[in-house]
Write an enzyme that holds these catalytic residues in place. Structure first.
Site, mmCIF file in Angstrom:
data_model
loop_
_atom_site.group_PDB
_atom_site.id
_atom_site.type_symbol
_atom_site.label_atom_id
_atom_site.label_comp_id
_atom_site.label_asym_id
_atom_site.label_seq_id
_atom_site.Cartn_x
_atom_site.Cartn_y
_atom_site.Cartn_z
ATOM 1 N N PRO A 122 0.856 -1.206 0.000
ATOM 2 C CA PRO A 122 0.000 0.000 0.000
ATOM 3 C C PRO A 122 0.886 1.248 0.000
ATOM 4 O O PRO A 122 1.971 1.246 0.586
ATOM 5 C CB PRO A 122 -0.791 -0.114 1.303
ATOM 6 N N THR A 123 0.430 2.322 -0.620
ATOM 7 C CA THR A 123 1.192 3.571 -0.627
ATOM 8 C C THR A 123 0.239 4.745 -0.670
ATOM 9 O O THR A 123 -0.904 4.624 -1.133
ATOM 10 C CB THR A 123 2.170 3.611 -1.817
ATOM 11 N N TYR A 124 0.701 5.889 -0.162
ATOM 12 C CA TYR A 124 -0.119 7.101 -0.170
ATOM 13 C C TYR A 124 0.799 8.301 -0.405
ATOM 14 O O TYR A 124 2.018 8.235 -0.182
ATOM 15 C CB TYR A 124 -0.898 7.260 1.139
ATOM 16 N N ASP A 153 -3.463 4.678 -2.350
ATOM 17 C CA ASP A 153 -4.593 5.239 -1.589
ATOM 18 C C ASP A 153 -4.959 6.552 -2.275
ATOM 19 O O ASP A 153 -4.507 7.630 -1.879
ATOM 20 C CB ASP A 153 -4.185 5.449 -0.137
ATOM 21 N N ARG A 196 -3.649 1.813 8.845
ATOM 22 C CA ARG A 196 -3.467 2.356 7.503
ATOM 23 C C ARG A 196 -3.255 1.214 6.507
ATOM 24 O O ARG A 196 -2.617 0.222 6.820
ATOM 25 C CB ARG A 196 -2.261 3.298 7.490
ATOM 26 N N ARG A 201 -4.759 -3.314 0.916
ATOM 27 C CA ARG A 201 -4.394 -4.728 0.960
ATOM 28 C C ARG A 201 -5.556 -5.613 0.515
ATOM 29 O O ARG A 201 -5.356 -6.606 -0.209
ATOM 30 C CB ARG A 201 -3.930 -5.104 2.378
ATOM 31 N N ASP A 234 5.263 -3.050 3.400
ATOM 32 C CA ASP A 234 5.028 -1.598 3.393
ATOM 33 C C ASP A 234 6.188 -0.900 2.695
ATOM 34 O O ASP A 234 7.312 -1.414 2.639
ATOM 35 C CB ASP A 234 4.870 -1.087 4.821
ATOM 36 N N ASP A 235 5.910 0.324 2.208
ATOM 37 C CA ASP A 235 6.912 1.011 1.392
ATOM 38 C C ASP A 235 7.967 1.741 2.203
ATOM 39 O O ASP A 235 8.952 2.225 1.641
ATOM 40 C CB ASP A 235 6.227 1.993 0.423
ATOM 41 N N ASP A 236 7.813 1.841 3.521
ATOM 42 C CA ASP A 236 8.767 2.619 4.319
ATOM 43 C C ASP A 236 9.635 1.736 5.212
ATOM 44 O O ASP A 236 10.224 2.217 6.176
ATOM 45 C CB ASP A 236 8.023 3.647 5.185
ATOM 46 N N GLU A 321 -3.561 -8.049 11.793
ATOM 47 C CA GLU A 321 -2.991 -9.273 11.247
ATOM 48 C C GLU A 321 -3.814 -10.502 11.649
ATOM 49 O O GLU A 321 -4.046 -11.405 10.834
ATOM 50 C CB GLU A 321 -1.547 -9.445 11.722
#
EC number: 2.4.1.135
Length: 370
Positions: A122-124, A153, A196, A201, A234-236, A321
Site C-alpha cells: 500500500p502507498t499514499y 490510496d 493504515r 491490501r 510496506d513502502d517505508d 494481522e
C-alpha cells in the site's frame, strides 16, 4: 752362592760331570727349574676360558631350543601390516580423487520453475513517497520471479507512481482504492489510531481472486493452480533479500522475527522442536496472532481457497494481522523460517514509531526498549 728369585723354590741340578754332557749339565745348572705363582696364574686363566666356553655352549643350546618354539609376536606384526595396508588404500583413494575431474557446480533452478512471490504494497502521497518507493523497488529487483502489487490510496492513479512502476523493470500490477473518510487519519493524529492500508491490501486480495480492478501493468490475475506466496511489504520499511527466498516455498503460513517493532529490538515467534509454541512480543501477547504485518507470508493456494479471508478495518488496534490469519491457519500450524526464527531479516520503522507513540500516550505501561 747360588742366587734365587723371591717366591720361588730353586733346586740345583745333580750329576753335573765333565765332558760334553758335563758341560751341558753345567749350563743347565745355571738356570734352575722353578715352580710357584707363575704356574698358578696360568691355571686360573685356563679355568676362566673353560667357564666361558661352557656358558657359550649353554647359550647356544638355549637359542637352538627357542628356534623351535612358537612366537607370540605375530599379532603385533599383523596389526602393523594391516595399518600399512589401510594407509596404502587411502593413498590410492586420494590419488584417484585427484585424477577425477571436479564436479560441475550446482545450478540454481530456472526462474520459471520457482513459485512467484506476490508482494503487496500500500502507498499514499507524502513528501518521501517517491524516495521510499525507489528504495523498495530496487530491493525487489534483486529477487527472481516476483510480482509487485502496488496499491495507491487515491481516487485515480498518480503520474508519480505510474512513472515509477514503468521505470522499475519489475513485473507489476497497479491498483487504486481510496480509504473511506471515516477511516482516514486526521491532521496530527497518531498513526496507531486508525490502521493504515487496510482497503489497499484487501484490494490486492480481490485482484488475486480474479475480481479485477487493475489500472496498469499486468491486469490478469494468476490462473488457477498457480504456485506462489503473498507477502505484505510496506513502502517505508527495510527488507533483506534473503527473506524472500525464505518465504518462497511456504505451504500454508510462514513466520519469522521482525526487528525494531512493538517497542522491542525484535519480536517474533518462539520455536521449540521446529514448531511455534509462543511469541516474543510486548504489545498484547494474548492476541490470536501477535505478529507484525511483514512477519508472515501466505501461500497463494491457501488464500484462494479461503475467499472470505481479508483484513478487518474495524479490528482492535494490533489485531489487524489476526483478523486475516484467523481465517487461514491455527497458530500451532505456523511454519517457522529464518533458522527457526533466530534470524531477523526485516525492520519496521513505522511500527517502532507507532509503538513509541502508543507507549507515551499510555503512560507508565508499555515502554520501548533501548
Amino acid at each position: 752362592m747360588t742366587g734365587s728369585v723371591p717366591g720361588r723354590r730353586c733346586q740345583p741340578r745333580l750329576g753335573a760331570g765333565r765332558g760334553v754332557r758335563g758341560r751341558r749339565d753345567a749350563r743347565r745348572s745355571r738356570y734352575p727349574a722353578c715352580s710357584g705363582a707363575g704356574g698358578g696364574a696360568a691355571m686360573k686363566l685356563k679355568n676362566v676360558f673353560l667357564a666361558y666356553f661352557l656358558v657359550s655352549i649353554a647359550g647356544l643350546l638355549y637359542a637352538l631350543v627357542q628356534l623351535g618354539q612358537p612366537c607370540d609376536c605375530l599379532p603385533p606384526l599383523r596389526a602393523a601390516a594391516e595399518q600399512l595396508r589401510q594407509k596404502d588404500l587411502r593413498i590410492s583413494q586420494l590419488q584417484a580423487e585427484l585424477r577425477r575431474p571436479p564436479p560441475a557446480p550446482a545450478q540454481p533452478p530456472e526462474p520459471e520453475a520457482l513459485p512467484t512471490i506476490y508482494v503487496v504494497t500500500p502507498t499514499y502521497a507524502r513528501l518521501v513517497q517517491k524516495a521510499e518507493l525507489v528504495r523498495l523497488s530496487q530491493t525487489l529487483s534483486l529477487v527472481p520471479r516476483l510480482h509487485w502489487l502496488l496499491v495507491e490510496d487515491a481516487e485515480s492513479p498518480t503520474p508519480l507512481v505510474s512513472g515509477l512502476l514503468a521505470a522499475s523493470g519489475l513485473l507489476f500490477t497497479h491498483l487504486v482504492v481510496l480509504t473511506p473518510k471515516a477511516q482516514r487519519l486526521r491532521e496530527g493524529e497518531p498513526g496507531w489510531v486508525h490502521p493504515r492500508g487496510v482497503e489497499q491490501r484487501n484490494k490486492a486480495l480481490d485482484w488475486l481472486r480474479g475480481r479485477g480492478g487493475a489500472v496498469g501493468g499486468e491486469k490478469d490475475p494468476p490462473p488457477p493452480g498457480t504456485q506462489g506466496v503473498v507477502y505484505f511489504a510496506d513502502d517505508d520499511n527495510t527488507y533483506s533479500r534473503e527473506l524472500f527466498e525464505e518465504m518462497r516455498w511456504t505451504r500454508g503460513v510462514s513466520v519469522w522475527p521482525v526487528g525494531l517493532v512493538g517497542g522491542l529490538r525484535f519480536e517474533g515467534p518462539q520455536v521449540r522442536d521446529g514448531r511455534v509454541v509462543g511469541f516474543h512480543t510486548a504489545w498484547e501477547p494474548n492476541r490470536p496472532f501477535p505478529v507484525d504485518m511483514a512477519g508472515f507470508a501466505v501461500a497463494l493456494p491457501l488464500l484462494l481457497a479461503k475467499p472470505n479471508a481479508q483484513f478487518d478495518s474495524t479490528a482492535p488496534r494490533g489485531h489487524l494481522e489476526s483478523s486475516l490469519l484467523s481465517h487461514l491457519v491455527d497458530p500451532k500450524d505456523l511454519e517457522p523460517r529464518a533458522a527457526n526464527c533466530t534470524s531477523v531479516a526485516y525492520t519496521d520503522r513505522e511500527a517502532q514509531d507507532e509503538a513509541r507513540g502508543a507507549a507515551a500516550a499510555a503512560g507508565p505501561g508499555l515502554r520501548p526498549s533501548n
